[in-house]
Design an enzyme around this catalytic site. Sequence first.
Site, PDB file in Angstrom:
ATOM      1  N   LYS A 140      42.811 131.787 -10.864  1.00 33.11           N
ATOM      2  CA  LYS A 140      43.959 130.880 -10.993  1.00 33.11           C
ATOM      3  C   LYS A 140      43.961 129.920  -9.794  1.00 33.11           C
ATOM      4  CE  LYS A 140      48.115 129.045 -11.191  1.00 33.11           C
ATOM      5  NZ  LYS A 140      47.918 128.166 -10.008  1.00 33.11           N
ATOM      6  N   GLU A 163      46.013 136.086   2.611  1.00 31.46           N
ATOM      7  CA  GLU A 163      45.778 135.150   3.708  1.00 31.46           C
ATOM      8  C   GLU A 163      46.885 134.103   3.637  1.00 31.46           C
ATOM      9  OE1 GLU A 163      43.874 135.334   6.182  1.00 31.46           O
ATOM     10  OE2 GLU A 163      42.641 137.029   5.547  1.00 31.46           O
ATOM     11  N   CYS A 177      45.119 126.191   7.475  1.00 32.72           N
ATOM     12  CA  CYS A 177      45.883 127.288   8.071  1.00 32.72           C
ATOM     13  C   CYS A 177      45.380 127.612   9.471  1.00 32.72           C
ATOM     14  CB  CYS A 177      45.833 128.527   7.185  1.00 32.72           C
ATOM     15  SG  CYS A 177      44.168 129.117   6.822  1.00 32.72           S
ATOM     16  N   GLU A 188      54.898 126.782  10.334  1.00 30.12           N
ATOM     17  CA  GLU A 188      53.725 126.045   9.867  1.00 30.12           C
ATOM     18  C   GLU A 188      54.184 124.794   9.124  1.00 30.12           C
ATOM     19  OE1 GLU A 188      49.586 127.426   8.048  1.00 30.12           O
ATOM     20  OE2 GLU A 188      51.187 127.479   6.554  1.00 30.12           O
TER      21      GLU A 188
END
Length: 483
Positions: free
Chosen positions: A172, A250, A284, A385
């Site tokens: 996906k 993650e 990231c 973030e």
Amino acid sequence: MTVKPNFINGQWIVGRTHLENINPSDTSDVVGCFSIADGDQVSDAIEAAKNSQIKLAALTPQQRFDALDFIGSEIQNRIDELADLLSREEGKALSDAKAEVNRASQIFKFFAGESLRIQGEIVSSTRPNMTVEITREPVGVVTVISPWNFPIAIPAWKIAPALAYGNAVLFKPSELATGSAWALAEIISRSGFPPGGFNLLMGYGRDLGPALINDSRVDAVTFTGSEGTGRLVANACVNRQGHIARFQLEMCGKNPLVVLDDADVDVAVECAVNGAFFSTGQRCTASSRIIVTDKIHDAFVAKLISRMSQLKVGDARTEGTIIGPVIDKNQLDKNLKFIQIGKDQGAHLAYGGVHKSNVLGKNGFYLEPTLFTHANNNMRICQEEIFGPIAAVIRVKDAEEALQTANDTPYGLSAGVCTTSLKHAATFKRQLLAGMVMINAPTAGVDPHVPFGGRKASSFGTREQGRYASEFYTVVKTSYVNP
């Protein structure tokens, strides 16, 4: 425009509805139309994967090698075509896109080799005449949920080991980067794996995600994305009906780059520019917190701003572009919101921060590279973030305060330090609370054959990539043999 279908049980199947993929460098450009899988198609794919997994596990190591090597070779042979597609749909500068496609090829090639190196052990038992065999077997059916920021590399480092170790895959991809995912799936579809061994299901995560996680026929879920969604994935894997699914997460990073007084300023500036702003900061592993000790601070900031002024913002596919657009309007709005938050909380906007809606006649989601100074680690821009070309410089007294500040975050993915001192390098390498540490190198940028992952809220589960991937994609069996 032709609607690209999903791939289920060895067949290309068009959905009832579709989504459009928009070029963030030029919003008038529709990259493609892609089918949205419905509930019945998801269920069919899961059943096909379940039925195919035994056939996958029965493939010889050479057969797996040949299939994965074929995928890696075709990706490499089509690097220019695939990089152009990636750059067009995701907004990544073409040079970075080529590097990503090359990395995907390397990953499939690496795991082709790993399929020949699956090892076990034979040990003596404490009981007379008994032999103990320790082997690794496939987990079963694996759901792969990947993000948009590395639309071919991240799927590669999940799909390649899954197939190498004999698992069936339900893939996906993000709805924002379906073009690269579809191109990769089309290559995999011709690689020789049995029907149902690999399936592509496109659509929105909020619709497909629960179905691909909650079904008890799914044995494992590997996810890369936001922390909030990662927590939902973990909760679903634990609380679903039937057995608990193995899961690997993650998630976010708020990565520090420490610049000490003894650093080579030019090296430090290049590390900061690459880590914070390349790939439009949409990594990231980006170094969004730049922690600089007092004596070198002013010289470093001056050189950093000068270097930032040389970064060309523009269409991702235009020669010379270093910073393409952010992925879509939602991400642009989030970035602009954080720029305002930084100013409201007292940080000084030292460079950039300007939204350019039109570059050379093309409407896109462009944002200048942005640098804050006079920041402190309690500000939201230093704790959350952002996922854009935005970095904050935090001034500290010395190496001890720099280390404390670097570790003062909920996350622990990647961290870097610029220093010419072996003593400082050893100390930071040992004491930084991160899964990956870079010495005089950007925090972003990792090799495909070594483990990837972090600590704290950045990651959960075993490491991705390299031979450590076997820890997630295989289960250990211990067999006792009495002849």
